[in-house]
Design a protein around this motif. Sequence first.
Motif, PDB file in Angstrom:
ATOM      1  N   SER A 158      37.978 -63.298  39.776  1.00 32.45           N
ATOM      2  CA  SER A 158      36.631 -63.608  39.295  1.00 32.45           C
ATOM      3  C   SER A 158      36.376 -65.097  39.093  1.00 32.45           C
ATOM      4  N   CYS A 159      37.405 -65.852  38.727  1.00 34.07           N
ATOM      5  CA  CYS A 159      37.171 -67.220  38.257  1.00 34.07           C
ATOM      6  C   CYS A 159      37.575 -68.314  39.229  1.00 34.07           C
ATOM      7  N   CYS A 160      38.348 -68.000  40.247  1.00 35.03           N
ATOM      8  CA  CYS A 160      38.696 -69.033  41.233  1.00 35.03           C
ATOM      9  C   CYS A 160      37.599 -69.091  42.281  1.00 35.03           C
ATOM     10  N   ASP A 161      36.660 -70.012  42.104  1.00 38.13           N
ATOM     11  CA  ASP A 161      35.487 -70.039  42.981  1.00 38.13           C
ATOM     12  C   ASP A 161      35.764 -70.621  44.358  1.00 38.13           C
ATOM     13  N   PRO A 205      33.694 -58.716  39.518  1.00 35.89           N
ATOM     14  CA  PRO A 205      33.129 -59.016  38.200  1.00 35.89           C
ATOM     15  C   PRO A 205      32.875 -60.505  38.043  1.00 35.89           C
ATOM     16  N   SER A 206      31.931 -60.856  37.200  1.00 36.42           N
ATOM     17  CA  SER A 206      31.643 -62.265  36.923  1.00 36.42           C
ATOM     18  C   SER A 206      32.801 -62.896  36.159  1.00 36.42           C
ATOM     19  N   CYS A 207      32.915 -64.206  36.278  1.00 33.93           N
ATOM     20  CA  CYS A 207      33.991 -64.930  35.601  1.00 33.93           C
ATOM     21  C   CYS A 207      33.734 -64.973  34.095  1.00 33.93           C
ATOM     22  N   LYS A 208      34.745 -64.628  33.347  1.00 28.24           N
ATOM     23  CA  LYS A 208      34.672 -64.691  31.884  1.00 28.24           C
ATOM     24  C   LYS A 208      35.798 -65.586  31.387  1.00 28.24           C
ATOM     25  N   THR A 209      35.464 -66.547  30.548  1.00 32.61           N
ATOM     26  CA  THR A 209      36.467 -67.476  30.025  1.00 32.61           C
ATOM     27  C   THR A 209      36.833 -67.138  28.582  1.00 32.61           C
ATOM     28  N   THR A 210      36.696 -65.872  28.268  1.00 31.51           N
ATOM     29  CA  THR A 210      37.209 -65.329  27.013  1.00 31.51           C
ATOM     30  C   THR A 210      37.990 -64.071  27.358  1.00 31.51           C
ATOM     31  N   CYS A 211      38.873 -63.657  26.481  1.00 34.22           N
ATOM     32  CA  CYS A 211      39.647 -62.447  26.735  1.00 34.22           C
ATOM     33  C   CYS A 211      38.726 -61.227  26.657  1.00 34.22           C
TER      34      CYS A 211
END
Length: 343
Positions: free
Chosen positions: A142-145, A194-200
Amino acid sequence: MKHLLLLCTIAPLVWAKPSSESSNRLVDTINSKKTTWTAGVNFPGETPEEFAKKRLGFLGNHPDPNFRVAKKVHKIGRTAIPESFDARDQWPQCKDVIDNIRDQGNCGSCWAFAPAEVMSDRLCIESKGETKFEFSPQDVLSCCDYCGYGCDGGYTATAWIYWLGHGIVSGGDYNTSVGCKPYEGLAFLNHKTPSCKTTCTNANYKTTYEDDRFTGFTYYSLDKSVEQIQTDIMTNGPIQASYRVFEDFMTYEEGVYQYTEGKELGGHAVKIIGWGSENNVPYWLVANSWGSEWANLKGYFKIRRGTNECGIEAGVLAGIALNNFDPPDDTGSAIKAVSSGLG
């Protein structure tokens, strides 16, 4: 940063096993040839195209065809390489980590799973079993764009680069409460990234996202050489590999796989943990990411070794998690090239 995490047993995606009456033409054709492996129906009702979309996803090591990863070269002591090897036996203190078969579900996220699995294994091995941290494929997916296209495929070298530059949090499979970011149902069930989330996302996990992130030390490639790959596995732990998947692999049940029948469907990234020989056919022992109920070897498969079967010996990647790690049996390995990062 907190790195201690115990693994737990998960509920796998169960593959239906229809009766022999429903075996399709491909299965019958393969088994009639009496090759080195046995076929069966693993994905009833799925076309090869549906199978490829859901189960594959390896697009290459890097989107830039000119990109080269630093290469590690070992001095080979041929007499020191055994006839068979299993990382689970070599490092029993990490057997539960190495033997943890992951499940990517209906998302083409093998490119995130295979590196995360190898990272988890090697961190455990390097820490002598003290740090059991299950790296989260979800975090990478999700977070490695710059890694690719989420459930529609991605690049493995960029996942390693993301580990070095950003760090990856912990996270188990779908429907577990393991780690900071377990795999989400949107990917597992619906083939949606899923969209990137920078919280657990795991409410029961008390470490913050920032404190949970673990950043690796280095990564490298290996030559298309059986001895180089074997030496690296023996010295440092399991490695990440990739190969071309053909229609016949959909039907793999057991034995030593070699291409027999059908068209190419795409690429797949996996983890090699060892090797051996079956009926005088040498093989690599490979952990898949389709759950422990897939096929007949509890989520593993064997593929012919020494012939670069479907490209399995080309494009191998691995890494070192800890900057103070000194392999106990590293006989003069060296890095020959310098890898470039992403701007």
